[in-house]
Design a protein around this motif. Structure first.
Motif, PDB file in Angstrom:
ATOM      1  N   CYS A  23       0.853  -1.181   0.000  1.00 44.87           N
ATOM      2  CA  CYS A  23       0.000   0.000   0.000  1.00 44.87           C
ATOM      3  C   CYS A  23       0.897   1.241   0.000  1.00 44.87           C
ATOM      4  O   CYS A  23       1.876   1.298   0.748  1.00 44.87           O
ATOM      5  N   ASP A  24       0.573   2.202  -0.832  1.00 42.30           N
ATOM      6  CA  ASP A  24       1.310   3.468  -0.870  1.00 42.30           C
ATOM      7  C   ASP A  24       0.355   4.618  -0.572  1.00 42.30           C
ATOM      8  O   ASP A  24      -0.821   4.552  -0.902  1.00 42.30           O
ATOM      9  N   TYR A  25       0.893   5.670   0.026  1.00 37.06           N
ATOM     10  CA  TYR A  25       0.062   6.832   0.305  1.00 37.06           C
ATOM     11  C   TYR A  25       0.802   8.104  -0.072  1.00 37.06           C
ATOM     12  O   TYR A  25       2.033   8.116  -0.205  1.00 37.06           O
ATOM     13  N   THR A  26       0.050   9.171  -0.273  1.00 37.66           N
ATOM     14  CA  THR A  26       0.660  10.421  -0.723  1.00 37.66           C
ATOM     15  C   THR A  26       0.588  11.530   0.322  1.00 37.66           C
ATOM     16  O   THR A  26       1.398  12.450   0.305  1.00 37.66           O
ATOM     17  N   ASN A  27      -0.359  11.435   1.245  1.00 39.36           N
ATOM     18  CA  ASN A  27      -0.585  12.524   2.196  1.00 39.36           C
ATOM     19  C   ASN A  27       0.309  12.357   3.426  1.00 39.36           C
ATOM     20  O   ASN A  27       0.131  11.421   4.210  1.00 39.36           O
ATOM     21  N   SER A  28       1.248  13.263   3.641  1.00 44.26           N
ATOM     22  CA  SER A  28       2.175  13.160   4.772  1.00 44.26           C
ATOM     23  C   SER A  28       1.488  13.451   6.107  1.00 44.26           C
ATOM     24  O   SER A  28       2.086  13.267   7.170  1.00 44.26           O
ATOM     25  N   MET A  29       0.231  13.898   6.058  1.00 45.82           N
ATOM     26  CA  MET A  29      -0.509  14.145   7.301  1.00 45.82           C
ATOM     27  C   MET A  29      -1.078  12.857   7.895  1.00 45.82           C
ATOM     28  O   MET A  29      -1.539  12.847   9.033  1.00 45.82           O
ATOM     29  N   PHE A  30      -1.072  11.783   7.132  1.00 50.38           N
ATOM     30  CA  PHE A  30      -1.569  10.509   7.664  1.00 50.38           C
ATOM     31  C   PHE A  30      -0.655  10.041   8.789  1.00 50.38           C
ATOM     32  O   PHE A  30       0.570  10.026   8.638  1.00 50.38           O
ATOM     33  N   ASP A  31      -1.271   9.646   9.925  1.00 51.34           N
ATOM     34  CA  ASP A  31      -0.451   9.214  11.047  1.00 51.34           C
ATOM     35  C   ASP A  31      -0.920   7.891  11.639  1.00 51.34           C
ATOM     36  O   ASP A  31      -0.378   7.439  12.662  1.00 51.34           O
ATOM     37  N   TYR A  32      -1.921   7.285  11.030  1.00 53.55           N
ATOM     38  CA  TYR A  32      -2.424   6.011  11.553  1.00 53.55           C
ATOM     39  C   TYR A  32      -2.899   5.199  10.372  1.00 53.55           C
ATOM     40  O   TYR A  32      -3.623   5.720   9.509  1.00 53.55           O
ATOM     41  N   PHE A  33      -2.508   3.934  10.363  1.00 49.67           N
ATOM     42  CA  PHE A  33      -2.789   3.098   9.202  1.00 49.67           C
ATOM     43  C   PHE A  33      -3.412   1.780   9.664  1.00 49.67           C
ATOM     44  O   PHE A  33      -3.037   1.244  10.721  1.00 49.67           O
ATOM     45  N   LEU A  34      -4.349   1.291   8.876  1.00 47.68           N
ATOM     46  CA  LEU A  34      -5.087   0.096   9.263  1.00 47.68           C
ATOM     47  C   LEU A  34      -5.209  -0.840   8.062  1.00 47.68           C
ATOM     48  O   LEU A  34      -5.201  -0.397   6.917  1.00 47.68           O
ATOM     49  N   TRP A  35      -5.348  -2.123   8.368  1.00 49.45           N
ATOM     50  CA  TRP A  35      -5.663  -3.118   7.347  1.00 49.45           C
ATOM     51  C   TRP A  35      -6.990  -3.780   7.708  1.00 49.45           C
ATOM     52  O   TRP A  35      -7.219  -4.137   8.872  1.00 49.45           O
ATOM     53  N   TYR A  36      -7.827  -3.935   6.686  1.00 50.97           N
ATOM     54  CA  TYR A  36      -9.102  -4.612   6.841  1.00 50.97           C
ATOM     55  C   TYR A  36      -9.164  -5.762   5.849  1.00 50.97           C
ATOM     56  O   TYR A  36      -8.599  -5.699   4.755  1.00 50.97           O
ATOM     57  N   LYS A  37      -9.897  -6.796   6.226  1.00 47.67           N
ATOM     58  CA  LYS A  37     -10.140  -7.939   5.351  1.00 47.67           C
ATOM     59  C   LYS A  37     -11.639  -7.983   5.057  1.00 47.67           C
ATOM     60  O   LYS A  37     -12.456  -7.752   5.957  1.00 47.67           O
ATOM     61  N   LYS A  38     -11.986  -8.275   3.816  1.00 49.00           N
ATOM     62  CA  LYS A  38     -13.403  -8.306   3.463  1.00 49.00           C
ATOM     63  C   LYS A  38     -13.745  -9.569   2.667  1.00 49.00           C
ATOM     64  O   LYS A  38     -13.174  -9.807   1.600  1.00 49.00           O
ATOM     65  N   TYR A  39     -14.694 -10.331   3.214  1.00 43.97           N
ATOM     66  CA  TYR A  39     -15.263 -11.465   2.483  1.00 43.97           C
ATOM     67  C   TYR A  39     -16.485 -10.974   1.712  1.00 43.97           C
ATOM     68  O   TYR A  39     -17.116  -9.981   2.116  1.00 43.97           O
ATOM     69  N   PRO A  40     -16.863 -11.654   0.629  1.00 46.37           N
ATOM     70  CA  PRO A  40     -18.075 -11.275  -0.100  1.00 46.37           C
ATOM     71  C   PRO A  40     -19.293 -11.259   0.819  1.00 46.37           C
ATOM     72  O   PRO A  40     -19.409 -12.096   1.712  1.00 46.37           O
ATOM     73  N   ALA A  41     -20.166 -10.314   0.632  1.00 46.79           N
ATOM     74  CA  ALA A  41     -21.432 -10.196   1.375  1.00 46.79           C
ATOM     75  C   ALA A  41     -21.218  -9.915   2.865  1.00 46.79           C
ATOM     76  O   ALA A  41     -22.144 -10.104   3.668  1.00 46.79           O
ATOM     77  N   GLU A  42     -20.020  -9.476   3.240  1.00 45.76           N
ATOM     78  CA  GLU A  42     -19.777  -9.067   4.624  1.00 45.76           C
ATOM     79  C   GLU A  42     -19.120  -7.691   4.628  1.00 45.76           C
ATOM     80  O   GLU A  42     -18.542  -7.261   3.631  1.00 45.76           O
ATOM     81  N   GLY A  43     -19.196  -7.016   5.787  1.00 44.46           N
ATOM     82  CA  GLY A  43     -18.480  -5.757   5.920  1.00 44.46           C
ATOM     83  C   GLY A  43     -17.003  -6.011   6.177  1.00 44.46           C
ATOM     84  O   GLY A  43     -16.607  -7.122   6.535  1.00 44.46           O
ATOM     85  N   PRO A  44     -16.150  -4.990   5.983  1.00 44.09           N
ATOM     86  CA  PRO A  44     -14.723  -5.152   6.277  1.00 44.09           C
ATOM     87  C   PRO A  44     -14.500  -5.489   7.746  1.00 44.09           C
ATOM     88  O   PRO A  44     -15.175  -4.948   8.625  1.00 44.09           O
ATOM     89  N   THR A  45     -13.539  -6.376   7.991  1.00 45.15           N
ATOM     90  CA  THR A  45     -13.172  -6.771   9.352  1.00 45.15           C
ATOM     91  C   THR A  45     -11.803  -6.202   9.676  1.00 45.15           C
ATOM     92  O   THR A  45     -10.845  -6.406   8.921  1.00 45.15           O
ATOM     93  N   PHE A  46     -11.701  -5.492  10.798  1.00 41.81           N
ATOM     94  CA  PHE A  46     -10.424  -4.907  11.202  1.00 41.81           C
ATOM     95  C   PHE A  46      -9.411  -6.017  11.503  1.00 41.81           C
ATOM     96  O   PHE A  46      -9.705  -6.995  12.193  1.00 41.81           O
ATOM     97  N   LEU A  47      -8.193  -5.861  10.951  1.00 40.10           N
ATOM     98  CA  LEU A  47      -7.141  -6.852  11.145  1.00 40.10           C
ATOM     99  C   LEU A  47      -6.047  -6.355  12.081  1.00 40.10           C
ATOM    100  O   LEU A  47      -5.743  -6.991  13.087  1.00 40.10           O
ATOM    101  N   ILE A  48      -5.426  -5.268  11.700  1.00 45.78           N
ATOM    102  CA  ILE A  48      -4.252  -4.793  12.415  1.00 45.78           C
ATOM    103  C   ILE A  48      -4.020  -3.336  12.053  1.00 45.78           C
ATOM    104  O   ILE A  48      -4.444  -2.881  10.976  1.00 45.78           O
ATOM    105  N   SER A  49      -3.381  -2.589  12.960  1.00 46.37           N
ATOM    106  CA  SER A  49      -3.126  -1.168  12.698  1.00 46.37           C
ATOM    107  C   SER A  49      -1.711  -0.817  13.127  1.00 46.37           C
ATOM    108  O   SER A  49      -1.035  -1.590  13.819  1.00 46.37           O
ATOM    109  N   ILE A  50      -1.280   0.372  12.716  1.00 44.07           N
ATOM    110  CA  ILE A  50       0.035   0.854  13.116  1.00 44.07           C
ATOM    111  C   ILE A  50       0.015   2.368  13.169  1.00 44.07           C
ATOM    112  O   ILE A  50      -0.551   3.035  12.284  1.00 44.07           O
ATOM    113  N   SER A  51       0.631   2.900  14.216  1.00 42.79           N
ATOM    114  CA  SER A  51       0.795   4.341  14.348  1.00 42.79           C
ATOM    115  C   SER A  51       2.073   4.767  13.639  1.00 42.79           C
ATOM    116  O   SER A  51       3.019   3.984  13.522  1.00 42.79           O
ATOM    117  N   SER A  52       2.122   6.017  13.211  1.00 43.11           N
ATOM    118  CA  SER A  52       3.298   6.493  12.479  1.00 43.11           C
ATOM    119  C   SER A  52       4.548   6.613  13.360  1.00 43.11           C
ATOM    120  O   SER A  52       5.642   6.829  12.859  1.00 43.11           O
TER     121      SER A  52
END
Lengths: 114, 111
Positions: A23-52
């Motif tokens: 994953c790449d990002y352009t905005n240097s103001m971003f300070d928190y990043f998350l990953w979500y997993k999504k199965y068909p017909a379900e909402g995204p499920t939070f997996l893991i995050s990281i602070s800058s």
């Protein structure tokens, strides 16, 4: 203006091997990043995050790496399992916006073959 | 602990009509965010409600509006539906942190 980009729409990996989603990002103001997993017909499920303020966060088989200078993060899944097959989204949140809006990438569809 | 729930699951509307989607936040969460996910895209932020007040809005026209109730449940209203409004609408709840927990979504089809 796509501030968060996942340039690989799909990834296929053998069971037991490592999956690396990028994953790449352009905005240097971003300070928190998350990953979500999504199965068909379900909402995204939070997996893991990281602070800058960190460059690595680990939770079981999932590890997220952050390279602030390159504005790049990656999710490593080791070992990959067939149940990991899903669409993975990275998301970012901006400084002073904790709990505020998340900006998502387009997603990468991971397929783990037995 | 009850997760985020959304209703209805699916909805078909005609162009020009109005629609209301509903969301119950996860127990203990006081913040609700709404996202629109078009096919093949990531979710896009519509707006967020914190303690019944709008707390940020994405790049969506005013015909997208919302409410949050004292029990922290929420509604998303869309007026004058357009064909491009066809999408999966996701609700997420949180408690002052960036980790938002999503419901299963409402699939809206506009014909």
């Amino acid at each position: 203006d796509q501030q968060v980009k996942q340039n690989s729409p799909s990834l296929s990996v053998q069971e037991g091997r490592i999956s690396i989603l990028n994953c790449d990002y352009t905005n240097s103001m971003f300070d928190y990043f998350l990953w979500y997993k999504k199965y068909p017909a379900e909402g995204p499920t939070f997996l893991i995050s990281i602070s800058s303020i960190k460059d690595k966060n680990e939770d079981g088989r999932f590890t997220v790496f952050l390279n602030k200078s390159a504005k790049h993060l990656s999710l490593h899944i080791v070992p990959s399992q067939p149940g990991d097959s899903a669409v993975y989204f990275c998301a970012a949140s901006a400084v002073g916006n904790q709990g505020g809006k998340l900006i998502f990438g387009q997603g990468t569809e991971l397929s783990v073959k037995p | 602990e009850t997760g985020v729930t959304q209703s209805p699951t699916h909805l078909i509307k005609t162009r020009g009509q109005q629609v209301t989607l509903r969301c119950s936040s996860q127990s203990g969460h006081n913040t609700v965010s709404w996202y629109q996910q078009a096919l093949g895209q990531g979710p896009q932020f519509i707006f967020q409600y914190y303690r019944e007040e709008e707390n940020g809005r994405g790049n969506f026209p005013p015909r997208f509006s919302g409410l949050q109730f004292p029990n922290y449940s929420s509604e998303l209203n869309v007026n004058a539906l357009e064909l491009d409004d066809s999408a999966l609408y996701l609700c997420a709840s949180s408690l002052g942190t960036a980790e938002q927990y999503f419901g299963p979504g409402t699939r809206l089809t506009v014909t």
